[in-house]
Write a protein that holds these residues in place. Structure first.
Motif, PDB file in Angstrom:
ATOM      1  N   ARG A 100       2.379 -12.965   8.527  1.00 26.85           N
ATOM      2  CA  ARG A 100       2.068 -11.537   8.634  1.00 26.85           C
ATOM      3  C   ARG A 100       0.640 -11.328   8.152  1.00 26.85           C
ATOM      4  N   LEU A 112      -2.794  -8.547   7.745  1.00 26.76           N
ATOM      5  CA  LEU A 112      -3.153  -7.138   7.535  1.00 26.76           C
ATOM      6  C   LEU A 112      -4.665  -6.991   7.526  1.00 26.76           C
ATOM      7  N   GLU A 142      -0.726  -5.971  11.160  1.00 27.21           N
ATOM      8  CA  GLU A 142      -0.788  -4.544  10.857  1.00 27.21           C
ATOM      9  C   GLU A 142      -2.234  -4.197  10.502  1.00 27.21           C
ATOM     10  N   ASN A 154      -4.845  -0.879   8.834  1.00 24.60           N
ATOM     11  CA  ASN A 154      -4.882   0.369   8.066  1.00 24.60           C
ATOM     12  C   ASN A 154      -6.290   0.937   8.069  1.00 24.60           C
ATOM     13  N   ILE A 209       0.863  -2.136  14.334  1.00 24.55           N
ATOM     14  CA  ILE A 209       1.039  -0.867  13.628  1.00 24.55           C
ATOM     15  C   ILE A 209      -0.265  -0.510  12.931  1.00 24.55           C
ATOM     16  N   HIS A 215      -1.721   2.019  10.243  1.00 24.96           N
ATOM     17  CA  HIS A 215      -1.425   2.991   9.194  1.00 24.96           C
ATOM     18  C   HIS A 215      -2.653   3.854   8.924  1.00 24.96           C
TER      19      HIS A 215
END
Length: 490
Positions: free
Chosen positions: A288, A290, A315, A317, A339, A341
């Protein structure tokens, strides 16, 4: 009264004797019709947006060119006038102040921007002097009024009486220090010159300062990225990144538009730091990732494309909603769901302890490494920005470490070579924790590069960090540190 006496007797900035009324394009049937060539109008409007609204020229200019319907030749002129004026603003302000016999702070902002544009044409382009003066005076007449245009005409006529070299000699004679003379010559604020000198000194290469300052004043080549698995890099490639896309004889913007998002503009330094995070260790199944500070999404898209090839979840952000939308747009061409955020990166990371295997912290910074493409930043930033940003950078990096799984890797990246924002932040975090080890980023970057990269003899070699430079590598001055959270059992 002379222009200087008139200003001293009137404390209001020169240029709006009749208030804020914006005159019509014509002075009436008895006066000449004022016109301004479209490319100069676009350049002036962008300068005003930068001055008045803290706009970014690289975002505003393409829209202004499109709205004006400029052909390629006029678009190129508008681009040169805009960026050339922004780059050398400090030098031009010193010349304007000498020619006007007053501080530029005492000149109406719109008049001041028109004068900067005129001085750039007079001293740094092949534009005929009469055209540079007349068009700039017309801009002032249309924007501010007849009285202000007379003032602008007088100032620009004085500028024409000396060559660029003579003006440079004059303003440098009035400098109070060697650094101030260098600032006027290189069009960099003194504090930035000193910060860049310290950063080069950390590599024992302070003798490269003049070359670096010169590189900051040269328009960068347009570099494209081919997203892995979605486009082939093509030939000839840029020297280093395997994702850099070559476009021999082609229009890069047309290539981007026709690629469906698989090819896009991205500095090669940005490509290298993202590739380094992906290559810092073998990619395991089910990892995973980020991107903690993702806007505008270029590095996110590159990481997501690599992740898709390995079945990795990504992910992103971004705390600013408008920039989060840019991230989503950047990801449209990449298969799979990423995704995005919209949260404070520190809070998001704190809410996800131990979850991620790789995290990119492309921290908010002064942007001193991208002065080639954002020339206005040199006049917009100050040492106070560094003092404000450094604590945030440290907090983001610390929070990212907490969000790493054991053995996970964080890439700390800034587009700034300022030591406080780079090695200073990394060393502070390392001193505050005992669960981190440094991965040799120099070795990783050398491994992902297509050709040898001049990092040898780097004074930072003991820390294992990488500093790229525009004068040495042809990239933005990207900084990279790779930190690994101690694996279980060690």
């Amino acid at each position: 009264m002379s222009d200087g006496q008139q200003n001293r007797s009137n404390r209001r900035p020169q240029g709006r004797p009749g208030g804020n009324r914006r005159p019509s394009p014509s002075r009436g049937p008895r006066g000449p019709v004022r016109t301004v060539q479209a490319a100069r109008r676009v350049a002036f409007d962008v300068l005003r947006a930068v001055s008045d609204s803290d706009a970014y020229a690289n975002l505003v200019l393409p829209i202004a060119i499109a709205d004006a319907g400029l052909d390629p030749q006029d678009a190129a002129l508008a681009t040169e006038l805009t960026y050339g004026t922004l780059r050398r603003r400090g030098t031009y302000d010193a010349i304007i102040a000498a020619a006007a016999d007053r501080s530029t702070d005492d000149i109406d902002p719109a008049v001041r921007d028109a004068l900067r544009l005129g001085v750039h044409q007079l001293l740094a382009t092949r534009v005929a002097s009469h055209a540079a003066v007349n068009e700039s005076v017309n801009l002032v007449a249309l924007e501010v009024g007849r009285g202000a245009s007379s003032f602008a005409n007088a100032v620009l006529r004085r500028v024409t009486r000396q060559s660029a070299e003579e003006w440079q000699e004059q303003i440098e004679r009035e400098a109070r220090s060697d650094d101030e003379r260098l600032a006027l010559r290189s069009a960099h604020p003194v504090w930035i010159i000193r910060a860049l000198r310290r950063a080069l000194a950390a590599e024992d290469r302070v003798d490269e300062l003049d070359a670096l300052l010169e590189a900051d004043n040269v328009s960068p080549e347009v570099t494209l990225v081919a997203l892995p698995g979605l486009a082939e890099p093509g030939e000839p490639r840029r020297p280093y990144a395997a994702t850099a896309y070559g476009s021999p004889g082609g229009d890069p913007h047309r290539i981007v538009a026709g690629s469906g998002g698989a090819v896009r503009v991205q500095d090669e330094g940005s490509q290298l730091v993202a590739l380094a995070l992906a290559a810092a260790a073998p990619i395991g199944e089910g990892e995973r990732w980020l991107d903690l500070c993702a806007g505008p999404g270029g590095k996110t898209a590159l990481l997501a494309a690599i992740a898709h090839q390995h079945g990795v979840t990504v992910e992103a952000n971004e705390v600013v909603p408008t920039r989060a939308r840019l991230v989503r747009n950047a990801l449209r061409a990449v298969p799979g769901d990423v995704i995005v955020h919209e949260a404070d990166g520190r809070e998001l990371a704190a809410s996800r302890p131990g979850e991620f295997d790789r995290i990119l912290v492309d921290a908010p910074c002064t942007g001193l490494g991208a002065l080639r493409r954002r020339p206005e930043a040199r006049w917009r930033k100050s040492p106070a920005d560094v003092a404000e940003l450094v604590p945030l950078q440290g907090e983001l990096l610390s929070a990212a470490v907490d969000a790493l799984a054991p053995g996970g890797i964080v890439a700390y990246v800034t587009c700034s070579p300022h030591l406080a924002e780079t090695t200073g932040v990394v060393q502070d975090v390392l001193r505050s924790r005992d669960d981190l080890r440094v991965i040799d980023a120099r070795a990783v970057v050398s491994e992902v590069g297509l050709a040898p990269i001049d990092l040898a003899g780097d004074g930072r070699s003991e820390s294992g960090t990488v500093q790229l430079w525009p004068h040495r590598h042809g990239t933005d001055a990207m900084f990279l540190a790779l930190l690994q959270r101690t694996p279980l059992g060690e």
